[in-house]
Scaffold this motif. Sequence first.
Motif, PDB file in Angstrom:
ATOM      1  N   HIS A  84      44.375 -42.502 108.413  1.00 23.73           N
ATOM      2  CA  HIS A  84      43.138 -41.835 107.976  1.00 23.73           C
ATOM      3  C   HIS A  84      42.726 -40.800 109.024  1.00 23.73           C
ATOM      4  N   GLU A 144      39.346 -38.863 108.337  1.00 25.39           N
ATOM      5  CA  GLU A 144      38.169 -39.720 108.464  1.00 25.39           C
ATOM      6  C   GLU A 144      37.964 -40.158 109.913  1.00 25.39           C
ATOM      7  N   THR A 179      36.812 -47.147  99.236  1.00 21.01           N
ATOM      8  CA  THR A 179      36.406 -47.035 100.626  1.00 21.01           C
ATOM      9  C   THR A 179      37.613 -46.966 101.569  1.00 21.01           C
ATOM     10  N   ALA A 180      37.559 -46.017 102.494  1.00 24.97           N
ATOM     11  CA  ALA A 180      38.568 -45.944 103.554  1.00 24.97           C
ATOM     12  C   ALA A 180      38.080 -46.815 104.705  1.00 24.97           C
ATOM     13  N   VAL A 209      33.227 -44.907 103.743  1.00 26.79           N
ATOM     14  CA  VAL A 209      34.016 -45.231 104.933  1.00 26.79           C
ATOM     15  C   VAL A 209      33.470 -46.507 105.564  1.00 26.79           C
ATOM     16  N   GLU A 233      28.211 -42.000 105.570  1.00 21.87           N
ATOM     17  CA  GLU A 233      29.510 -41.968 104.891  1.00 21.87           C
ATOM     18  C   GLU A 233      29.730 -43.287 104.143  1.00 21.87           C
TER      19      GLU A 233
END
Length: 263
Positions: free
Chosen positions: A234, A237, A33-34, A62, A59
């Motif tokens: 990021h 994202e 996971t970001a 995320v 998402e």
Amino acid sequence: MKKQIFAVLAAAVLGTAALSGCSSEDKNTSEKTATLTIPAAASLTDVTEDIAEKYKEKEPNVELRFSYGSSGALQTQIEEGADADVFMSAAQKQMDALSKKNLINKKSRTNLLENKLVLIVPKGSKTSVKTFEDLADSGVKKVALGEPKAVPVGQYSEGVFQKLGILDKIKKKANYGSDVRQVLTWVESGEVDCGVVYMTDAKISKKIKVVCEAPKKAADPVIYPVAVLKDSRHQKEAQKFVDYLKTDEILKLFESYGFQRIK
């Protein structure tokens, strides 16, 4: 001899399996996971909690991590190198300051929302206050405001009082809060006679009453800009999340909390 050959082959198989295992682990690592860290104005607290839930469905890889406070305090944290990806401000001033220091991705900047400034009193209050001008009357002893140096709602409020020609009188009665939610809390508890908050904050409380909106002749537009920060790790994202905020679905969600779309 056969035993030696078997041992060599077994070692080769084990080595291949180990490499395969590492490859699989690397793949899983790349899919972790970001986490997007998002400093956001305190007045956005409730709506962004709903947005985070919706975005998790869209998402799943995320994670959104919001950090709430006054826009001025958040601006300072960003300037001092706080790890952050997207900034959601309650005023242009703080975003402009970051832009001048080249701390935001300028192409990502968007004026997302508009809010309204309102005068509130504790529910059940018997005050005769009906307008912003009435705050200058001697019967009003304590007025809760955002601290104007760092809190946008305080800056907007001072602008209104300045244009109405009553700022000096209001300053003598002012209790300055560290963000708009503190102002709201003081009014809810009856610690002050009245306060100035955003319409969206007033909507979430059952302990206050809205007296009126700031007069249009004296009120500057309350604009909420959003932007991706230049040092975000990021970028892709972060930009995707900013684009999501501009979708019709999410703009309608903002409207349900009392915000308005930028026309």
